[in-house]
Design a protein around this motif. Structure first.
Motif, PDB file in Angstrom:
ATOM      1  N   TYR A  16      -6.819   1.367  10.356  1.00  0.00           N
ATOM      2  CA  TYR A  16      -5.626   0.694   9.818  1.00  0.00           C
ATOM      3  C   TYR A  16      -4.510   1.734   9.631  1.00  0.00           C
ATOM      4  O   TYR A  16      -4.814   2.836   9.202  1.00  0.00           O
ATOM      5  CB  TYR A  16      -5.985   0.029   8.484  1.00  0.00           C
ATOM      6  N   GLN A  24      -0.781   5.076   0.994  1.00  0.00           N
ATOM      7  CA  GLN A  24      -2.220   4.955   0.733  1.00  0.00           C
ATOM      8  C   GLN A  24      -3.005   4.765   2.025  1.00  0.00           C
ATOM      9  O   GLN A  24      -4.206   4.469   1.973  1.00  0.00           O
ATOM     10  CB  GLN A  24      -2.476   3.756  -0.187  1.00  0.00           C
ATOM     11  N   ASP A  32       0.802  -1.232   0.000  1.00  0.00           N
ATOM     12  CA  ASP A  32       0.000   0.000   0.000  1.00  0.00           C
ATOM     13  C   ASP A  32       0.833   1.279   0.000  1.00  0.00           C
ATOM     14  O   ASP A  32       0.331   2.338   0.354  1.00  0.00           O
ATOM     15  CB  ASP A  32      -0.966  -0.004   1.192  1.00  0.00           C
ATOM     16  N   ALA A  89      -5.584  -0.465  -3.882  1.00  0.00           N
ATOM     17  CA  ALA A  89      -4.119  -0.361  -3.843  1.00  0.00           C
ATOM     18  C   ALA A  89      -3.549  -0.304  -5.260  1.00  0.00           C
ATOM     19  O   ALA A  89      -2.792   0.612  -5.595  1.00  0.00           O
ATOM     20  CB  ALA A  89      -3.526  -1.532  -3.063  1.00  0.00           C
ATOM     21  N   ILE A 100      -6.173  -3.391   4.005  1.00  0.00           N
ATOM     22  CA  ILE A 100      -5.879  -3.024   2.617  1.00  0.00           C
ATOM     23  C   ILE A 100      -6.899  -3.624   1.657  1.00  0.00           C
ATOM     24  O   ILE A 100      -7.193  -4.818   1.721  1.00  0.00           O
ATOM     25  CB  ILE A 100      -4.459  -3.475   2.245  1.00  0.00           C
ATOM     26  N   VAL A 101      -7.419  -2.775   0.775  1.00  0.00           N
ATOM     27  CA  VAL A 101      -8.329  -3.250  -0.277  1.00  0.00           C
ATOM     28  C   VAL A 101      -7.475  -3.369  -1.547  1.00  0.00           C
ATOM     29  O   VAL A 101      -7.044  -2.355  -2.099  1.00  0.00           O
ATOM     30  CB  VAL A 101      -9.502  -2.258  -0.494  1.00  0.00           C
ATOM     31  N   HIS A 134      -7.121   3.318   2.802  1.00  0.00           N
ATOM     32  CA  HIS A 134      -7.510   1.993   3.295  1.00  0.00           C
ATOM     33  C   HIS A 134      -8.024   2.045   4.736  1.00  0.00           C
ATOM     34  O   HIS A 134      -8.709   1.121   5.169  1.00  0.00           O
ATOM     35  CB  HIS A 134      -6.314   1.041   3.224  1.00  0.00           C
ATOM     36  N   TYR A 174     -11.535   1.134   5.742  1.00  0.00           N
ATOM     37  CA  TYR A 174     -11.950  -0.265   5.543  1.00  0.00           C
ATOM     38  C   TYR A 174     -11.330  -1.193   6.592  1.00  0.00           C
ATOM     39  O   TYR A 174     -11.587  -2.385   6.613  1.00  0.00           O
ATOM     40  CB  TYR A 174     -11.563  -0.761   4.145  1.00  0.00           C
TER      41      TYR A 174
END
Ligand code: KG4
Ligand code: ZN
Length: 345
Positions: free
Chosen positions: A179, A34, A11, A49, A44-45, A38, A41
């Protein structure tokens, strides 16, 4: 030699320009984290990413070149993370690197992400002595290696389930914290009693040397549910502090036993979780008392970056000058080849 490094395994989109050879210096570096994308959520998506890597990689590249007053064709070597990581993310960096290499006829060196975390420590400490034991602790990996030299590596242990950083992130997420949870739990340590709870130290039933962290996660989540614990409860702080105290003690003792079983001159701990303050303190205490030099990356070099990629690319290129560095068939890999017991890479 002017080297361009690219890292897009997870990320962070990171690029770097370094000088190696008679002089070793960092010329320019750019990292686009990033994390804010993320955070909401709780993890990490992968699609977000890779899309974000794609959106920023060329502007980051232009910006390091501009900052350092260099042109693309001044670059003499390209290093890029090949794996392990998220395939979509890796492919953005790898395809970008291949395109530059092909167009400008610049040799391209693919590097292993875990190996580059180990290499991150050499940026500030070029004279680390081999043989050594290296522990890599991050959000995706927890592995212990024995290295006779930079390119002769044996895997001692790897995690059977979650990575240690992943467990920290999951515990934080369970409590509704954003996160990445690792740094947040780090900040909470000290506000709780690290001896309030005890955890069973994981042991593999098959006698294997591997790590396991899922038991920690289950124990924390079970206690939380049973006692309906929330973030404003002091017991939550005690639980987090006890968890950190135990899990870091586990990492220290696994590393100590690896050192005991091998003849080593140095110990390295690297990867995102090596930024943890308790971990740094406990490892320093453990190896100082044994008189074995311990090396940790500077806090900035702990998490994913492109400096370590460029650094390792140069080392690889110098060590294996006869390899084909215009091999455009190279592909990204999601699982760690470096994790396997490969002695020569
Ligand atoms: O090396 P890295 O940037 O990415 C991977 O290769 O996974 O590591 C990211 C991990 C995350 O799990 C994050 O929570 C953890 O490193 N981390 C920390 C700290 N800073 C980052 N864990 C504990 N304490 C910290 N201060
Ligand atoms: Zn990493």
């Amino acid at each position: 030699m002017l080297i361009f490094g690219i890292e897009t395994s997870c990320d962070e989109t990171a690029v770097s320009l370094i000088q190696r050879g008679a002089t070793n210096s960092v010329i320019a570096e750019k990292i686009k984290s990033q994390i804010p994308l993320h955070a909401e959520y709780g993890g990490i998506v992968p699609e977000i990413a890779s899309r974000t890597h794609l959106e920023v990689i060329d502007t980051l590249t232009e910006s390091v070149l501009k900052k350092s007053k260099q042109k693309m064709n001044d670059i003499e070597l390209i290093g890029v993370t090949q794996g392990p990581g998220l395939i979509g993310s890796l492919l953005v960096g790898l395809s970008f690197a291949k395109a530059i290499s092909f167009r400008e006829k610049i040799p391209l060196v693919p590097v292993d992400h875990i190996h580059s975390h180990i290499e991150s420590v050499f940026i500030d400490h070029p004279d680390i002595e081999y043989p050594l034991v290296a522990l890599v602790v991050s959000g995706g990996h927890t592995s212990l290696f024995y290295q006779v030299s930079k390119f002769e590596t044996q895997l001692i242990a790897k995690t059977r389930d979650d990575a240690v950083g992943e467990v920290m992130d999951k515990i934080a997420k369970f409590y509704g914290l954003p996160y990445p949870g690792g740094p947040i739990l780090d900040g909470l340590y000290g506000s709780g009693d690290p001896h309030r709870f005890s955890f069973t130290i994981p042991r593999m039933s098959d006698g294997s040397n591997d790590f396991s962290f899922s038991g920690y996660k289950t124990a924390v989540l079970r206690y939380t549910r049973q006692h309906k614990l929330t973030r404003d409860n002091q017991l939550f702080r005690d639980l987090v502090s006890s968890f950190l105290y135990s899990v870091i003690g586990y990492l220290v003792s696994k590393t100590e036993s690896a050192v005991k079983n091998h003849s080593v001159k140095s110990v390295i701990v690297a990867g995102g979780v090596s930024r943890n303050s308790l971990l740094r303190k406990k490892f320093k205490e453990a190896f100082q008392s044994k008189n074995i030099p311990l090396y940790l990356p500077s806090p900035k070099q702990c998490t994913d970056n492109a400096l370590m990629v460029a650094w390792l690319a140069y080392e690889t290129y110098m060590k294996f000058p006869d390899r084909n560095y215009f091999d455009f068939h190279i592909n990204a890999y999601s699982r760690a080849a470096f994790r396997e017991n490969k002695k020569h890479r």
